[in-house]
Each structure stands twice: as structure tokens, then as C-alpha cells.
Design an enzyme around this catalytic site. Structure first.
Site, PDB file in Angstrom:
ATOM      1  N   GLU A 272      52.595  43.519  43.602  1.00 18.43           N
ATOM      2  CA  GLU A 272      51.526  42.978  42.747  1.00 18.43           C
ATOM      3  C   GLU A 272      50.155  43.267  43.345  1.00 18.43           C
ATOM      4  O   GLU A 272      49.387  42.358  43.620  1.00 18.43           O
ATOM      5  CB  GLU A 272      51.684  41.453  42.611  1.00 18.43           C
ATOM      6  CG  GLU A 272      53.022  40.985  42.089  1.00 18.43           C
ATOM      7  CD  GLU A 272      53.213  39.469  42.194  1.00 18.43           C
ATOM      8  OE1 GLU A 272      52.410  38.803  42.898  1.00 18.43           O
ATOM      9  OE2 GLU A 272      54.146  38.959  41.571  1.00 18.43           O
ATOM     10  N   PRO A 273      49.820  44.536  43.583  1.00 12.15           N
ATOM     11  CA  PRO A 273      48.526  44.818  44.193  1.00 12.15           C
ATOM     12  C   PRO A 273      47.375  44.689  43.200  1.00 12.15           C
ATOM     13  O   PRO A 273      47.498  45.099  42.047  1.00 12.15           O
ATOM     14  CB  PRO A 273      48.672  46.277  44.645  1.00 12.15           C
ATOM     15  CG  PRO A 273      49.666  46.870  43.713  1.00 12.15           C
ATOM     16  CD  PRO A 273      50.576  45.764  43.257  1.00 12.15           C
ATOM     17  N   GLY A 274      46.300  44.104  43.647  1.00 19.88           N
ATOM     18  CA  GLY A 274      45.090  44.002  42.830  1.00 19.88           C
ATOM     19  C   GLY A 274      43.940  44.712  43.516  1.00 19.88           C
ATOM     20  O   GLY A 274      43.559  45.826  43.163  1.00 19.88           O
ATOM     21  N   ARG A 275      43.445  44.065  44.569  1.00 22.39           N
ATOM     22  CA  ARG A 275      42.275  44.572  45.299  1.00 22.39           C
ATOM     23  C   ARG A 275      42.423  46.030  45.744  1.00 22.39           C
ATOM     24  O   ARG A 275      41.498  46.820  45.605  1.00 22.39           O
ATOM     25  CB  ARG A 275      42.063  43.692  46.539  1.00 22.39           C
ATOM     26  CG  ARG A 275      40.768  43.952  47.289  1.00 22.39           C
ATOM     27  CD  ARG A 275      40.753  43.191  48.621  1.00 22.39           C
ATOM     28  NE  ARG A 275      41.124  41.808  48.493  1.00 22.39           N
ATOM     29  CZ  ARG A 275      40.266  40.803  48.287  1.00 22.39           C
ATOM     30  NH1 ARG A 275      38.984  41.041  48.198  1.00 22.39           N
ATOM     31  NH2 ARG A 275      40.709  39.573  48.169  1.00 22.39           N
ATOM     32  N   TYR A 315      32.670  33.885  50.338  1.00 22.61           N
ATOM     33  CA  TYR A 315      33.528  34.175  51.497  1.00 22.61           C
ATOM     34  C   TYR A 315      32.735  34.702  52.688  1.00 22.61           C
ATOM     35  O   TYR A 315      33.346  35.212  53.632  1.00 22.61           O
ATOM     36  CB  TYR A 315      34.561  35.254  51.152  1.00 22.61           C
ATOM     37  CG  TYR A 315      35.375  35.037  49.912  1.00 22.61           C
ATOM     38  CD1 TYR A 315      36.229  33.937  49.779  1.00 22.61           C
ATOM     39  CD2 TYR A 315      35.333  35.956  48.864  1.00 22.61           C
ATOM     40  CE1 TYR A 315      36.996  33.782  48.637  1.00 22.61           C
ATOM     41  CE2 TYR A 315      36.096  35.801  47.724  1.00 22.61           C
ATOM     42  CZ  TYR A 315      36.926  34.706  47.612  1.00 22.61           C
ATOM     43  OH  TYR A 315      37.687  34.563  46.488  1.00 22.61           O
ATOM     44  N   CYS A 341      18.295  30.721  42.003  1.00 24.98           N
ATOM     45  CA  CYS A 341      17.623  29.677  42.786  1.00 24.98           C
ATOM     46  C   CYS A 341      18.600  28.966  43.725  1.00 24.98           C
ATOM     47  O   CYS A 341      18.931  27.792  43.536  1.00 24.98           O
ATOM     48  CB  CYS A 341      16.950  28.694  41.854  1.00 24.98           C
ATOM     49  SG  CYS A 341      15.737  29.522  40.839  1.00 24.98           S
ATOM     50  N   GLU A 342      19.115  29.691  44.689  1.00 29.47           N
ATOM     51  CA  GLU A 342      20.008  29.156  45.715  1.00 29.47           C
ATOM     52  C   GLU A 342      19.772  29.983  46.969  1.00 29.47           C
ATOM     53  O   GLU A 342      19.704  31.209  46.886  1.00 29.47           O
ATOM     54  CB  GLU A 342      21.487  29.385  45.343  1.00 29.47           C
ATOM     55  CG  GLU A 342      21.949  28.769  44.068  1.00 29.47           C
ATOM     56  CD  GLU A 342      22.840  27.555  44.304  1.00 29.47           C
ATOM     57  OE1 GLU A 342      23.175  27.246  45.465  1.00 29.47           O
ATOM     58  OE2 GLU A 342      23.181  26.920  43.297  1.00 29.47           O
TER      59      GLU A 342
END
Ligand SMILES: *Cc1c(COP(=O)(O)O)cnc(C)c1O
Length: 412
Positions: A272-275, A315, A341-342
């Protein structure tokens, strides 16, 4: 697939400066060739071993990306009814879909059953009971795997580590056999497989191999006890290079390291690879709005922000920042920040980088996975468009949101 020719950064054969001028910024740009190469690296490395590569839709769920993978023959790993809807809309084959996730609702299970998906990766006995009762109501049998928690430390960011007993995921591997045993009482379930997924962005694949060994043992015991178990689902999790010089595991070598084990097991392998399929295939293009200096700190203010790419804020993730056109000015050390605005709204901090000026374009690298899908309308910013490049051609696979899109469904 992203490289300089002269001083200009290209995606395949398309100069990114031209693309940015045509579609505006911020914008996500994906290389179709890179996505297909990564998918095929998995598919081909299995060789003659029975396998299905189920692309993890949550990494990038754009219809254009899904349809590219569907046409290449991919299966799909979904975690919601919405993702199933997308897969079907993109022409994906429901018979190659597995449904993961710890909180499937009755409506989602019913939708998946009536669409004819291959298998539910179940994470609790209560979920097994739900799938059984809904399958009974529809007069069908549902395939399931139990997602086991193999007690392996993925050694990755704590938010994307999932294989230890303190995590919410799966069923303790020591209890799994008893759960499969009790599942025999359900008339509308069939134990198709065993699954696990221990985490994401793993730069060392050895925890995956450790988990595979444990899951293989369990599958052998289950088969000996008469369960029909036909596949091992090994999850996703292979890491990619976010920093220049980082050495992620090569897809082919990783899959080849499974060959011996899989031959012994004699079961179909699911991954199930995504990245690792879409991550390296995308960049986020931004335009420099301002340069400013506060005391000793240098800032490059760009038109992309944490609402477009939240990984640095969420992260503390590192993404390389590349000039779309290289200049000859001496490099600077700066924070690359957006308009939100952060203080957490940054794409890079204290980065030694090209000395870019207002109007210049930047490419935030390795933004193809967990980029657009985690974007939001925070600060009422319309979400960025997505562009798919194929050779010298490109097309917008999702248009930029308008102000009208921002208020769709709302009432005064
Ligand atoms: C997120 C996820 C994946 C994909 O992980 P990557 O690190 O993107 O390969 C696969 N399976 C499950 C169950 C997931 O939750």
C-alpha cells in the site's frame, strides 16, 4: 523528472517558469512519468510473484493522479467512503480496492460492500461484527484481513508511526489468532488475508521486514488452522528523500528483499505505498512577494503558505527550496514564510538558499504526497490548482478555487 537545463528548472520537458506564468501561483505540479516509474518499480520488482500494488489514495487523491494509476493497473488502498468515490470516479477497479482505517462508519462499509471492493482491513472485533451484519443484509460475503499491530518501532516521526501497542491502530498480534478464530462465527465474512502498516517515511526498511516476518508466521498458523488466508498486506511506509543527499531505500531493492520470504509464504503480496509513488513526483510553485529583514533575520515572503503545504508546520518537515530560475547572486540564509497569520506559517527556516527577489518563482520540492490533500482554506485562501505534466504537455487537473468556491454551501 525535475532538473535544470541551463538555469531553468524543468518538470519533464516543461520549463516551470513558463508554467507558473501561465497557471499562476501557488500551484502544485506533478510529473506523470515519475508517478508511473515509481508505480512500475513496485509492480515490476515483484516479478512472477503474485501481487497487487494498492496505491494509498490518501497521499494524493486527485482524479488525474488516480486515473493515471488506474490505467497503469494499480489497485487502491482507501481510508474513507470519499476516497472510494474518487477511485470509482477515476475509473479504478473496485475488485482491487482494500479499505483501511480504524473508524469506518456503517454508511462507508455499506457503500464499499455494494461497490464490490476486495477486502476490508479491519481494526477491531466490533468492526468485524458491523461488516458481517451489513454483508448479511446485502446477502453477500465480505473479505477481510485483520490489521495486526506487530509491535515494531518504525523509527519515524511520532505522528506517522503506527505499529506499537500505544497506537490506536490494529489488533495486538498476540490476540489476532483468537480474533480470527472467533470470526468463524460470522456467517458473512471470509478471512482473505492478514495486514499490517507500521508507519510512514521510513528511511530504513528493516522494521518493515521485521513486521513481515511476524505477519508471515501468523498467516502460516491461520492457514494451518483452516482459515482461507490468501494474501499478506504489508502496508506502505517507504520513505523518500526530502533533504538533498538523503538516501531512501530504492523501491526495487526493497521489494526484491521480500522475494525470499514471499516465495516461502506462497501467498499473494499486497503493498500500500503512497508517499514513495507520488511524493518525489510533485513540487509546489510559489512566487516571491517581498524580501524583508527583522533585526538579524532575513525573510523571503512567498504567496504559498501553511494552508497549501502544512508539512513544515505539522511535522517540522524539511523540503528543499529550489529557484525556478537560477541567478548568480551570492546565496542568503532566510526563513521562507507565507501570508498566513501564524508564526508556524513557514516553508523553511534558516535556510541557505538562492538569493531570490520579488517576482521570482520558487519550487518547494517533494510536495507530491501529503501536500494538496492536507491543504485547507485557512485564512480564506482559495486552494491551489494542480497540474499534471506529461512530456512537453501539461494540463490543469484541478483548477484554482475561486472566491465563489470559498463560500459554496454557506448561507448568510
Ligand atoms: C497512510 C497509509 C499508507 C501509505 O503510507 P505511505 O507512507 O504514504 O506509503 C498505507 N496503508 C495505510 C493503512 C495507511 O494508513
Amino acid at each position: 523528472m525535475f532538473s535544470y537545463s541551463g538555469n531553468d528548472l524543468y518538470c519533464e520537458e516543461v520549463p516551470l517558469a513558463d508554467l507558473a506564468a501561465r497557471v499562476g501561483t501557488p500551484a502544485f505540479v506533478y510529473s506523470a512519468q515519475c508517478i508511473l516509474d515509481n508505480y512500475r518499480a513496485y509492480d515490476e520488482a515483484f516479478g512472477d510473484l503474485p501481487h497487487t500494488v494498492c496505491y494509498a489514495v490518501k497521499a494524493n487523491s486527485s482524479l488525474g493522479v488516480l486515473s493515471l494509476l488506474a490505467r497503469a493497473g494499480a489497485g487502491f488502498d482507501i481510508v474513507s467512503g470519499g476516497e472510494l468515490f474518487r477511485v470509482l470516479r477515476a475509473g479504478g477497479d473496485p475488485a482491487r480496492v482494500v479499505f483501511s482505517g480504524v473508524g469506518k462508519t456503517a454508511a462507508e462499509v455499506e457503500y464499499a460492500l455494494s461497490s464490490g471492493i476486495h477486502c476490508f482491513n479491519c481494526e477491531s472485533e466490533a468492526e468485524l461484527a458491523l461488516v458481517d451484519s451489513l454483508a448479511a443484509r446485502l446477502g453477500m460475503k465480505a473479505g477481510f484481513s485483520i490489521r495486526v499491530n506487530p509491535h515494531v518501532d518504525a523509527a519515524t516521526h511520532p505522528y506517522i508511526s503506527t505499529g506499537l501497542s500505544q497506537h490506536k491502530f490494529g489488533i495486538e498480534i498476540a490476540e489476532a489468532e483468537a480474533v480470527y478464530e472467533r470470526s468463524r462465527a460470522f456467517g458473512n465474512l471470509s478471512a482473505e488475508g492478514v495486514s499490517c502498516h507500521i508507519g510512514s517515511q521510513m528511511l530504513d526498511p528493516s522494521p518493515i521486514l521485521e513486521a513481515v516476518d511476524k505477519v508471515m508466521d501468523l498467516a502460516a498458523r491461520l492457514r494451518a488452522a483452516g482459515h482461507p488466508v490468501a494474501h499478506l498486506d504489508l502496508g506502505g511506509g517507504l520513505g523518500i528523500a526530502y533533504r538533498a543527499g538523503e538516501k531512501p531505500p530504492a523501491i526495487r531493492a526493497f521489494v526484491e528483499s521480500l522475494h525470499q520470504r514471499l516465495r516461502v509464504a506462497g501467498l499473494r503480496a499486497l503493498v500500500e505505498p503512497g508517499r514513495s509513488i507520488v511524493g518525489p513526483a510533485g513540487v509546489l510553485l510559489a512566487r516571491v512577494l517581498y524580501r524583508k529583514r527583522n533585526g538579524r533575520k532575513e525573510f523571503v515572503v512567498v504567496d504559498a503558505a501553511m494552508n497549501d503545504l502544512i508539512r513544515p508546520a505539522l511535522y517540522k518537515a524539511h523540503h528543499e527550496i529550489l529557484p525556478v530560475r537560477r541567478n548568480t547572486l551570492p546565496p542568503v540564509t532566510a526563513d521562507v514564510v507565507g501570508p498566513v497569520c501564524e508564526t508556524g506559517d513557514f516553508l523553511a527556516r534558516d535556510r541557505h538558499m538562492a538569493n531570490v527577489m520579488p517576482g521570482d518563482f520558487l519550487a518547494v520540492a517533494a510536495a507530491g504526497a501529503y501536500g494538496f490533500v492536507l491543504s485547507s482554506n485557512y485564512n480564506s485562501r482559495p486552494r491551489a490548482p494542480e497540474v499534471l505534466v506529461e512530456g512537453a504537455r501539461w494540463r490543469v487537473i484541478r483548477r484554482r478555487e475561486s472566491y465563489q468556491d470559498l463560500v459554496r454551501g454557506e448561507e448568510v
